[in-house]
Design a protein around this motif. Structure first.
Motif, PDB file in Angstrom:
ATOM      1  N   GLY A  62       0.560  -0.599  -0.296  1.00 32.04           N
ATOM      2  CA  GLY A  62       0.002  -0.011  -0.087  1.00 32.04           C
ATOM      3  C   GLY A  62       0.840   1.565   0.347  1.00 32.04           C
ATOM      4  N   THR A  65       2.075   1.840  -3.705  1.00 32.74           N
ATOM      5  CA  THR A  65       1.395   1.927  -4.339  1.00 32.74           C
ATOM      6  C   THR A  65       0.779   3.436  -4.471  1.00 32.74           C
ATOM      7  OG1 THR A  65       0.077   0.296  -3.993  1.00 32.74           O
ATOM      8  CG2 THR A  65      -1.103   2.155  -5.555  1.00 32.74           C
ATOM      9  N   ALA A  66       1.228   4.463  -2.985  1.00 38.89           N
ATOM     10  CA  ALA A  66       1.300   5.869  -2.372  1.00 38.89           C
ATOM     11  C   ALA A  66       2.251   6.337  -2.973  1.00 38.89           C
ATOM     12  CB  ALA A  66       0.636   5.356  -0.656  1.00 38.89           C
ATOM     13  N   GLY A  69       1.692   6.578  -6.788  1.00 40.73           N
ATOM     14  CA  GLY A  69       1.014   7.388  -7.446  1.00 40.73           C
ATOM     15  C   GLY A  69       1.622   8.335  -6.960  1.00 40.73           C
ATOM     16  N   PRO A  83       1.195   2.970 -10.479  1.00 41.09           N
ATOM     17  CA  PRO A  83       0.572   3.167  -9.027  1.00 41.09           C
ATOM     18  C   PRO A  83      -0.424   1.589  -9.791  1.00 41.09           C
ATOM     19  CG  PRO A  83       1.041   4.604 -10.707  1.00 41.09           C
ATOM     20  CD  PRO A  83       1.942   4.472 -11.394  1.00 41.09           C
ATOM     21  N   PHE A  84      -0.570   1.163 -10.868  1.00 40.17           N
ATOM     22  CA  PHE A  84      -1.895   0.542 -10.921  1.00 40.17           C
ATOM     23  C   PHE A  84      -1.514  -1.119 -10.837  1.00 40.17           C
ATOM     24  CE2 PHE A  84      -2.948   3.881 -14.121  1.00 40.17           C
ATOM     25  CZ  PHE A  84      -4.069   4.184 -13.676  1.00 40.17           C
ATOM     26  N   TRP A  86       1.075  -1.580  -8.952  1.00 37.94           N
ATOM     27  CA  TRP A  86       0.977  -2.276  -7.741  1.00 37.94           C
ATOM     28  C   TRP A  86      -0.232  -1.835  -6.676  1.00 37.94           C
ATOM     29  CZ3 TRP A  86       5.446  -3.978  -6.114  1.00 37.94           C
ATOM     30  CH2 TRP A  86       6.803  -3.479  -6.613  1.00 37.94           C
ATOM     31  N   GLY A  87      -1.239  -0.877  -6.930  1.00 30.70           N
ATOM     32  CA  GLY A  87      -2.417  -0.964  -6.419  1.00 30.70           C
ATOM     33  C   GLY A  87      -3.501  -2.197  -6.208  1.00 30.70           C
ATOM     34  N   ALA A  88      -2.744  -2.556  -7.475  1.00 32.31           N
ATOM     35  CA  ALA A  88      -3.371  -4.419  -8.073  1.00 32.31           C
ATOM     36  C   ALA A  88      -2.866  -5.415  -6.897  1.00 32.31           C
ATOM     37  CB  ALA A  88      -3.414  -4.935  -9.339  1.00 32.31           C
ATOM     38  N   THR A  90      -1.568  -4.422  -4.130  1.00 34.51           N
ATOM     39  CA  THR A  90      -2.217  -4.127  -3.003  1.00 34.51           C
ATOM     40  C   THR A  90      -3.745  -4.687  -2.500  1.00 34.51           C
ATOM     41  OG1 THR A  90      -1.513  -2.010  -2.274  1.00 34.51           O
ATOM     42  CG2 THR A  90      -2.746  -2.627  -1.363  1.00 34.51           C
ATOM     43  N   ALA A  91      -4.328  -4.637  -3.248  1.00 38.38           N
ATOM     44  CA  ALA A  91      -5.446  -5.171  -3.040  1.00 38.38           C
ATOM     45  C   ALA A  91      -5.468  -6.674  -3.263  1.00 38.38           C
ATOM     46  CB  ALA A  91      -6.933  -5.265  -4.613  1.00 38.38           C
TER      47      ALA A  91
END
Length: 175
Positions: A62, A65-66, A69, A83-84, A86-88, A90-91
């Protein structure tokens, strides 16, 4: 017979005349034992545990991702899709952590403990089994020791005026 399953673990509970018969089956091992009604307290404890390592992985991802981003928003030299990605991740790590959470209902007193999964097969089914267990336990204690539904108080759950217990009574969860 009440059965609970979680991954490779199966728990079977049978309410006998004087005890709860438990059969545990885990991958490659099994055991059976009995928990006497005298060892089961009036109220259970609900315990929820989760993997701390999985939480740390989710938090670190997370943060990545931050950071990516924020850098991308400022126009810094960052891969466009970082960012996308790392976001995926993170999810997925958050779901991985959530899947590690286990909630137990624990009746423990003395040397015995009766442990049930709180949400297997459902919370309602587990609560119905616990209500039946406590009812059977109270009947057994009344027949065996001449005790009513409560250790102190009358059948309605109200505290005995002469006792030192001034909390009153809750018929659903006796003291």
């Amino acid at each position: 017979m009440f059965t609970q399953r979680r991954l490779l673990t199966t728990l079977r509970f049978a309410l006998d005349a004087d005890a709860v018969a438990v059969e545990e089956r885990r991958f490659g091992a099994s055991r059976s034992y009995r928990v006497p009604y005298e060892s089961i307290p009036d109220r259970p404890a609900v315990v929820t545990v989760a993997s701390a390592r999985r939480l740390v992985v989710a938090v670190v991802l997370g943060l990545l991702t931050a950071v990516t981003g924020a850098l991308a928003a400022r126009g810094e030299d960052v891969e466009r899709h970082a960012p996308f990605v790392w976001g995926a991740l993170t999810a997925l790590a958050g779901l991985w952590y959530w899947a590690s959470r286990k909630s137990y209902v624990v009746f423990g007193e003395g040397t015995w403990a009766l442990v049930l999964f709180r949400d297997r097969p459902s919370v309602q089914a587990t609560e119905a089994f616990i209500a039946e267990l406590l009812e059977r336990r109270q009947r057994y204690l009344a027949e065996r020791y001449g005790r009513g539904p409560e250790r102190t108080g009358d059948a309605t759950g109200a505290a005995d005026p002469g006792s030192h217990d001034r909390r009153g009574g809750d018929p659903q969860y006796p003291h």
